[in-house]
Design an enzyme around this catalytic site. Structure first.
Site, mmCIF file in Angstrom:
data_model
loop_
_atom_site.group_PDB
_atom_site.id
_atom_site.type_symbol
_atom_site.label_atom_id
_atom_site.label_comp_id
_atom_site.label_asym_id
_atom_site.label_seq_id
_atom_site.Cartn_x
_atom_site.Cartn_y
_atom_site.Cartn_z
ATOM 1 N N LYS A 13 21.338 -5.317 -11.328
ATOM 2 C CA LYS A 13 21.680 -6.498 -12.147
ATOM 3 C C LYS A 13 21.644 -7.769 -11.308
ATOM 4 C CE LYS A 13 25.793 -5.216 -13.504
ATOM 5 N NZ LYS A 13 25.918 -3.895 -12.867
ATOM 6 N N ARG A 88 32.331 -6.852 -19.518
ATOM 7 C CA ARG A 88 32.399 -5.448 -19.124
ATOM 8 C C ARG A 88 33.300 -4.637 -20.046
ATOM 9 N NH1 ARG A 88 31.006 -6.258 -13.324
ATOM 10 N NH2 ARG A 88 30.936 -4.267 -12.245
ATOM 11 N N ARG A 127 23.475 -0.023 0.357
ATOM 12 C CA ARG A 127 23.497 -1.459 0.077
ATOM 13 C C ARG A 127 24.349 -2.181 1.115
ATOM 14 N NH1 ARG A 127 25.051 -3.761 -5.815
ATOM 15 N NH2 ARG A 127 27.153 -3.030 -5.375
ATOM 16 N N ARG A 160 30.161 -3.233 1.119
ATOM 17 C CA ARG A 160 31.280 -3.498 0.212
ATOM 18 C C ARG A 160 32.221 -2.302 0.217
ATOM 19 N NH1 ARG A 160 28.811 -5.606 -5.424
ATOM 20 N NH2 ARG A 160 30.580 -4.380 -6.126
ATOM 21 N N ARG A 171 33.583 4.099 -10.185
ATOM 22 C CA ARG A 171 33.004 2.938 -10.881
ATOM 23 C C ARG A 171 32.071 3.396 -12.004
ATOM 24 N NH1 ARG A 171 30.336 -0.007 -6.183
ATOM 25 N NH2 ARG A 171 29.805 -1.666 -7.631
HETATM 26 P P1 AMP Z 1 30.288 -6.137 -9.371
HETATM 27 O O1 AMP Z 1 29.929 -6.954 -8.178
HETATM 28 O O2 AMP Z 1 29.761 -6.724 -10.656
HETATM 29 O O3 AMP Z 1 29.936 -4.682 -9.204
HETATM 30 O O4 AMP Z 1 31.892 -6.213 -9.512
HETATM 31 C C1 AMP Z 1 32.714 -5.720 -8.492
HETATM 32 C C2 AMP Z 1 34.117 -5.491 -9.018
HETATM 33 O O5 AMP Z 1 34.661 -6.731 -9.492
HETATM 34 C C3 AMP Z 1 34.233 -4.542 -10.199
HETATM 35 O O6 AMP Z 1 34.272 -3.173 -9.800
HETATM 36 C C4 AMP Z 1 35.544 -5.005 -10.819
HETATM 37 O O7 AMP Z 1 36.662 -4.552 -10.077
HETATM 38 C C5 AMP Z 1 35.458 -6.526 -10.647
HETATM 39 N N1 AMP Z 1 34.788 -7.163 -11.804
HETATM 40 C C6 AMP Z 1 33.602 -7.833 -11.806
HETATM 41 N N2 AMP Z 1 33.310 -8.279 -13.036
HETATM 42 C C7 AMP Z 1 34.326 -7.874 -13.846
HETATM 43 C C8 AMP Z 1 34.592 -7.996 -15.241
HETATM 44 N N3 AMP Z 1 33.755 -8.643 -16.064
HETATM 45 N N4 AMP Z 1 35.733 -7.449 -15.708
HETATM 46 C C9 AMP Z 1 36.614 -6.811 -14.907
HETATM 47 N N5 AMP Z 1 36.404 -6.635 -13.588
HETATM 48 C C10 AMP Z 1 35.268 -7.167 -13.053
#
Ligand code: AMP
Length: 213
Positions: A13, A88, A127, A160, A171
């Site tokens: 994404k 999400r 990653r 990360r 996740r």
């Molecule tokens: P990502 O980089 O998009 O994989 O997001 C990393 C982490 O940030 C996720 O595992 C959540 O803990 C938090 N996060 C990111 N976007 C959201 C969202 N829209 N709603 C809730 N938690 C989020």
């Protein structure tokens, strides 16, 4: 053009959102990146979000909803934007729809990038991300020119916390339970387009452009 990218962690994404943003000259808005900056700055939001993020859980809806609504009201979003990692949950999707409707706006398309879980695990464990500008690399398929250093800004590359294998599995489970219902939510509204994310970056991007024609 107001776009949303949906997909499991590691499906690409962020990479595709960046390419779409550059192609259509619209900002890429990633709630994950915004939350990671908040954690790094130890802001009030960052302190609240940190424990959810390291364990792979979703940050509470009300925190991310206010974060995103504030961000999309900035002037650089007037010509559109691409959302990466938001919404999400159905609650977030509904809040976004309601807030946009109040401004006489709406989303144009929601693109679901889909790929097999085994491939995603392989992508995620390899990653690495720049701790400064958040550029992402893959140790095998997109390695940095110098080990551990960001090509773009020279920052140190880190893994990360939530890209460790045990957290990756939780996740995925969170995605299936809380985010996957959005595929149906947007499909019913005839807003959903699907793209095969098992392919190489440029091939996926070509499919995306085709879908957005
Ligand atoms: P990502 O980089 O998009 O994989 O997001 C990393 C982490 O940030 C996720 O595992 C959540 O803990 C938090 N996060 C990111 N976007 C959201 C969202 N829209 N709603 C809730 N938690 C989020």
């Amino acid at each position: 053009m107001n776009l949303v990218l949906l997909g499991m962690p590691g499906v690409g994404k962020g990479t595709q959102a960046q390419k779409i943003a550059a192609h259509f000259l619209i900002p890429k808005i990633s709630t994950g990146d915004m939350l990671r900056s908040a954690v790094a700055q130890k802001s009030e939001l960052g302190i609240k979000a940190s424990s959810y993020m390291t364990t792979g859980l979703l940050v509470p809806d009300e925190l991310v909803i206010s974060l995103i609504l504030e961000r999309i009201s900035q002037p650089d979003c007037n010509q559109g934007y691409i959302l990466d990692g938001f919404p999400r949950t159905v609650v977030q999707a509904q809040a976004l729809e309601d807030a946009l409707a109040k401004r006489g706006a709406s989303l144009d398309w929601v693109i679901s990038i889909e790929a097999s879980e085994d491939l995603l695990v392989a992508r995620l464990v390899n990653r690495r991300q720049c701790g400064v500008c958040q550029e992402t690399y893959h140790l095998e398929f997109n390695p940095p020119l110098q080990p551990q250093k960001c090509d773009r800004c020279g920052g140190e590359l880190i893994q990360r916390e939530d890209d460790k294998e045990s957290t990756i599995r939780s996740r995925f489970a969170v995605y299936q339970k809380q985010t996957f219902p959005l595929v149906n939510f947007y499909e019913k509204k005839n807003m959903l387009k699907r793209v095969n994310g098992n392919e190489a970056v440029e091939v996926v991007f070509a499919q995306l452009l085709e879908q957005l024609k």
